[in-house]
Design a protein around this motif. Structure first.
Motif, PDB file in Angstrom:
ATOM      1  N   VAL A 347       0.708  -1.195   0.149  1.00 34.85           N
ATOM      2  CA  VAL A 347      -0.111   0.131  -0.083  1.00 34.85           C
ATOM      3  C   VAL A 347       0.786   1.197  -0.108  1.00 34.85           C
ATOM      4  O   VAL A 347       1.941   1.295   0.901  1.00 34.85           O
ATOM      5  CB  VAL A 347      -0.750   0.081   1.373  1.00 34.85           C
ATOM      6  N   VAL A 348       0.588   2.095  -0.916  1.00 35.40           N
ATOM      7  CA  VAL A 348       1.488   3.265  -0.958  1.00 35.40           C
ATOM      8  C   VAL A 348       0.693   4.554  -0.772  1.00 35.40           C
ATOM      9  O   VAL A 348      -0.595   4.506  -0.313  1.00 35.40           O
ATOM     10  CB  VAL A 348       2.122   3.521  -2.369  1.00 35.40           C
ATOM     11  N   LYS A 349       1.370   5.881  -0.519  1.00 35.81           N
ATOM     12  CA  LYS A 349       0.461   7.110  -0.417  1.00 35.81           C
ATOM     13  C   LYS A 349      -0.651   7.242  -1.473  1.00 35.81           C
ATOM     14  O   LYS A 349      -1.620   7.895  -0.908  1.00 35.81           O
ATOM     15  CB  LYS A 349       1.479   8.156  -0.453  1.00 35.81           C
ATOM     16  N   ALA A 350      -0.377   6.690  -2.681  1.00 38.17           N
ATOM     17  CA  ALA A 350      -1.398   6.836  -3.669  1.00 38.17           C
ATOM     18  C   ALA A 350      -2.624   6.072  -3.454  1.00 38.17           C
ATOM     19  O   ALA A 350      -3.494   6.040  -4.177  1.00 38.17           O
ATOM     20  CB  ALA A 350      -0.941   6.711  -5.057  1.00 38.17           C
ATOM     21  N   THR A 351      -2.542   5.098  -2.549  1.00 38.88           N
ATOM     22  CA  THR A 351      -3.543   3.842  -2.639  1.00 38.88           C
ATOM     23  C   THR A 351      -4.719   4.424  -1.735  1.00 38.88           C
ATOM     24  O   THR A 351      -4.767   4.563  -0.373  1.00 38.88           O
ATOM     25  CB  THR A 351      -2.951   2.576  -1.647  1.00 38.88           C
ATOM     26  N   ASN A 352      -5.744   4.915  -2.319  1.00 36.19           N
ATOM     27  CA  ASN A 352      -6.910   5.624  -1.823  1.00 36.19           C
ATOM     28  C   ASN A 352      -7.736   4.293  -1.664  1.00 36.19           C
ATOM     29  O   ASN A 352      -8.916   4.226  -0.721  1.00 36.19           O
ATOM     30  CB  ASN A 352      -7.550   6.553  -2.308  1.00 36.19           C
ATOM     31  N   ALA A 353      -7.883   3.403  -2.293  1.00 35.67           N
ATOM     32  CA  ALA A 353      -8.702   2.088  -2.368  1.00 35.67           C
ATOM     33  C   ALA A 353      -8.108   0.681  -2.996  1.00 35.67           C
ATOM     34  O   ALA A 353      -7.226   0.769  -3.980  1.00 35.67           O
ATOM     35  CB  ALA A 353     -10.095   2.443  -2.957  1.00 35.67           C
TER      36      ALA A 353
END
Lengths: 569, 336
Positions: A347-353
């Motif tokens: 999971v990275v900072k861009a992972t909103n879902a």
């Protein structure tokens, strides 16, 4: 109280089934520590961070493990306390399945914090605050992960007209911003207030789609309590109202064109998650270690989770209970999300879902049929493009025409493909056309450079030739003078330079001829030479050839023997 | 691997075409009621021919036959051909017309989505040039039973004067050629033929098409631009001529209710493949069709000019589209 804000409309858009309600029934849930955290160094839209730790080193929760590399970059941090076990590469959450540098940490289970230093906003100069934001790893959490500190500059005029906080969350299924606003509205509002200070913003407006009444109420209450003049506005629910440009248009009526910055139009836009992260970083000293992630779709317990950056996606998905027929995983929403090649990616900072699909949910589209130019796509396009024209041009590889029809204004929102009755994967065609155009531009730039170098080499050789000729002429004149033929020194002196000039001209002609005569590899065209250089470069990068640096390998090797010999003769 | 978007609106070409067919039903029903059931025979002949020709062409072109045949686009073409031909033309004329529409007009240009000309109109124009007499024999309203119509369709002997009638447009045109003729008296004298609006019986068919057209609008299959521009332009130009010389030119309502005006406004000019696509382009295109159609009706060699007008405007589509590209988000009108 001010009169209701006038809202503007944007063209097109679609209203897919929201799929949001299933993941909003329970509060944000914690996630148990995974066995290993993999923190990618490149988690901003810019350059990857530089590792600041070494293998075997003990790190504390919140400790900076990667420093910002240059201007467009942001730091990364240890999400928990533990030991750095590897600094290498790991598969990234991207459809390509490519690997990128990452730091792996084995948690010690103690979750011991590093010393947290809240920021004294009053006493710290703005420039330093921006550096602090960079060092806290703040990036846009809406998904674009653009480094936040770069956006915290007031525009050219030294102040911003409107600061927009994006709580629209228009993508179906995703509810992480909704839950964040419901549960942590005060923090979001506080973050917005800090942003307002840094941007010298006259107005602060939070835009939330009207399908989130709880979030709107919570934010309004928090804004009223804070009394900082943050305006919370409900906007009509229509995808992609949460696209920064669309939201700016809806709230201010301003259209920010492709390739331009909203700051130049007096507007700046941040995601609610980013505002909350800024509040945490400055008020509590907590860098960006975790984010809210929606896990939904084909799962038993859809919901939102507070996930440490670097947690394997499978670890989070397992908590939501994927159904047995799950066969597809998407990072982001169903309209613009990325299909994951595998689920052991972090999971990275861009992972909103993380959306889980099945043979029936998020299934591949039916077979592509002929375009009947019905224009549904044009009616759905929020950028006012004519998507079917772009499709025809892209398909025909008529890239010039595609650009003329403003291909690059396409934001790849997917509305056109969503409505297409012929099930044409339109966005795929645009991605293809864009990447082809980029590739060609790179090739052209390389060829241009090669040509310049080639021309300069010719120029240099010619110059050397002339210098040599001049030297010879001078020597000849000297010899004539020494011989002391006083009777007719002038004509001889005149004669010799003439000869020298003729010789030089002959040499030039020969050089030119050599340049165009095919002579194994020496006489190749600039393009081919560029290609060869390119190949050499790739080889060099791949470590195939040791010393051949790209620059040296580029076009004509300076000591190409045969050509030089013929010219010298 | 598939890429975003991962969800799609439940829509298909087949659905679009089916909606168009459904929208034609009121007009067909009015046709059967007022003119006779012969049209049904023609529709059937056209449909079978179209499907056979489409399947053959798809096969020759090496395309998936099942998928493309199922999109119903050939059936739509077939119905439009049948509806714009006189309903008592011999069967082979319908077959020929449909073949022209499907084989050269559609598939020789690359099949669905590629044809620059409206297939049904290409068929109409070809046939009216090749068989002007047969293509001008319309059944008289309410005088020809189904058996008689069927007999004609199957190739029965044609006693022209007894079995056919001039269409209102044709009657008016011929009538005006006579010395001292006057539109008002012509319409008045032939109330039985001209009906209230523009042809007894045919008015109902036109109303049926109008109803179907409004259904298409409501379903979002077509946009308002084309029908509105077509109707407005036809009304304006016929109104202008009528106001200037009421004794020589028919009133706007007559033009709108007669001939193929309503079928044209909602089902012909709105063909997405061969028509303009930008909002402004659609307005220009449909208005252009109306203008040319009016000029042909009044000053040309044919009583009805919509088909020729459509083909002429089809030729202009690339230019019209190019010059009417809408302003792109964020661009400030640097493009016209």
């Amino acid at each position: 109280m001010k009169a209701l804000r006038r809202l503007f409309d944007f063209h097109g858009g679609v209203k897919p089934e929201s799929g949001k309600s299933m993941s909003t029934t329970s509060p944000i849930r914690p996630v148990p520590l995974p066995a290993r955290l993999v923190v990618p160094l490149g988690q901003s839209a810019g350059d990857a961070a530089i590792p600041l730790v070494s293998v075997g080193q003990k790190v504390l929760k919140g400790e900076r493990i990667g420093g910002a590399n240059g201007k467009v970059s942001a730091a990364v941090h240890a999400p928990t306390s533990g030991t750095v076990v590897e600094i290498g590469t790991a598969t990234m959450p991207h459809p390509s399945g490519l690997a990128a540098p990452a730091i792996s940490i084995e948690p010690d289970g103690l979750d011991r914090w590093a010393d947290l230093e809240p920021v004294n906003l009053r006493a710290t100069p703005a420039d330093q605050l921006r550096d602090l934001a960079r060092d806290a790893g703040l990036v846009g959490l809406g998904g674009a992960v653009f480094p936040t500190h770069l956006k915290l500059h007031p525009g050219r005029e030294g102040h911003t007209h409107t600061l927009i906080i994006n709580g629209a969350e228009c993508e179906p299924y995703i509810t992480c911003d909704d839950l964040l606003m419901r549960e942590r509205a005060a923090g979001v509002v506080r973050g917005a207030a800090i942003m307002r200070e840094l941007l010298q913003a006259d107005h602060v407006v939070v835009g939330i789609e009207d399908n989130k009444p709880e979030a709107i109420a919570a934010m309004q209450a928090a804004a009223a309590q804070a009394g900082t003049g943050v305006e919370v506005v409900a906007i009509p629910t229509r995808y992609p109202a949460g696209g920064a440009k669309q939201l700016i248009r809806v709230l201010t009526g301003i259209e920010v064109p492709y390739g331009e910055r909203s700051t130049d139009y007096g507007v700046q836009c941040f995601n609610v998650g980013t505002a909350y992260a800024l509040h945490q970083a400055f008020d509590q000293g907590i860098p960006l270690l975790s984010r809210v992630v929606t896990v939904s779709g084909n799962v038993e317990r859809p919901g939102n989770y507070e996930v440490l950056i670097g947690t394997p996606m499978e670890h989070v998905v397992a908590l939501a209970g994927p159904r047995p027929d799950s066969n597809r995983y998407i990072m982001g929403g169903p309209m613009m999300g990325l299909a994951m090649p595998r689920l052991d990616v972090p999971v990275v900072k861009a992972t909103n879902a993380i959306l889980v699909g099945s043979p029936t949910l998020f299934a591949p589209p039916p077979p592509e049929q002929a375009c009947i130019r019905c224009g549904e796509c044009a009616r759905a396009c929020p950028a006012d493009l004519q998507p079917f024209e772009l499709y025809w041009f892209s398909r025909a590889r008529n890239f010039g025409k595609a650009q003329e029809y403003n291909l690059f204004d396409c934001i790849e929102c997917g509305c056109c493909a969503y409505v297409c009755p012929s099930h044409i994967p339109l966005v795929d065609y645009y991605r293809f056309a864009k990447s082809e155009i980029w590739a060609r531009e790179r090739e052209k730039a390389a060829a241009d450079q090669a040509r310049e170098r080639f021309e300069f080499r010719n120029f240099r050789q010619e110059r050397e030739k002339e210098e040599k000729a001049a030297k010879l002429a001078a020597k000849a004149a000297e010899t004539h003078a020494k011989l002391g033929e006083g009777a007719a020194p002038a004509p001889a002196a005149e004669d010799d330079p003439k000869k020298a000039l003729i010789a030089a001209a002959l040499a030039r002609a020969k050089a030119q001829k050599d340049a165009v005569t095919p002579k194994n590899t020496e006489g190749l065209s600039a393009e081919t030479r560029a290609e060869i250089a390119d190949i050499d470069k790739r080889r060099a990068e791949a470590g195939l050839t040791g010393a051949t640096a790209a620059g040296e390998a580029a076009p004509p090797a300076p000591d190409d023997k045969p050509a030089a010999t013929t010219r010298d003769a | 691997m598939i890429h975003s978007p991962f969800i799609r609106k439940p829509a298909s070409v087949q659905q679009v075409m089916f909606t168009v067919l459904l929208a034609l039903v009121p007009g067909i029903a009015a046709y059967v009621w007022q003119i006779g059931a012969g049209i049904l025979v023609n529709l059937a002949i056209a449909t079978v021919t179209a499907l056979a020709a489409e399947a053959l062409m798809l096969r020759i072109r090496g395309r998936p036959v099942g998928l493309s045949l199922g999109d119903l686009s050939a059936v739509v073409t077939a119905w439009l051909v049948a509806l714009c031909f006189p309903s008592i033309v011999p069967w082979w004329l319908t077959v020929l017309g449909v073949l022209v529409a499907i084989v050269p007009a559609k598939h020789l240009y690359g099949g669905l989505g590629q044809n620059p000309f409206n297939p049904a109109m290409a068929a109409y124009c070809t046939m009216i040039v090749a068989y002007p007499a047969l293509m001008s024999q319309w059944p008289p309203v309410g005088e020809l039973g189904f058996a008689a119509q069927l007999d004609l369709i199957l190739g029965g002997a044609r006693d022209l004067d007894a079995i056919t009638a001039a269409t209102p447009l044709d009657a008016l045109r011929t009538g005006l050629r006579m010395e001292g003729a006057n539109v008002a008296t012509l319409l008045e004298q032939n109330r039985t033929a001209f009906g209230v609006l523009g042809g007894r019986g045919w008015e109902w068919v036109a109303l049926g098409y109008l109803a179907g057209g409004l259904f298409l609008l409501a379903r979002g299959v077509i946009t308002w631009h084309m029908p509105a521009a077509f109707i407005a332009a036809l009304a304006v130009i016929s109104g202008a001529f009528w106001l200037a010389h009421p004794e020589q030119f028919a009133p706007p309502l007559f033009h709108l209710a007669s001939g193929g005006a309503m079928l044209g406004a909602f089902f012909i000019v709105t063909d997405p493949v061969s028509g303009a696509t930008t909002p402004r382009g659609k307005l220009l295109f449909a208005a252009g069709v109306a203008l040319v159609a009016y000029l042909i009706r009044n000053f040309g060699a044919y009583p009805e000019g919509i088909a020729f007008a459509v083909l002429l405007m089809n030729m202009c589509v690339p230019l019209v589209d190019m010059k009417t590209q809408p302003r792109v988000f964020g661009h400030r009108g640097e493009k016209s």
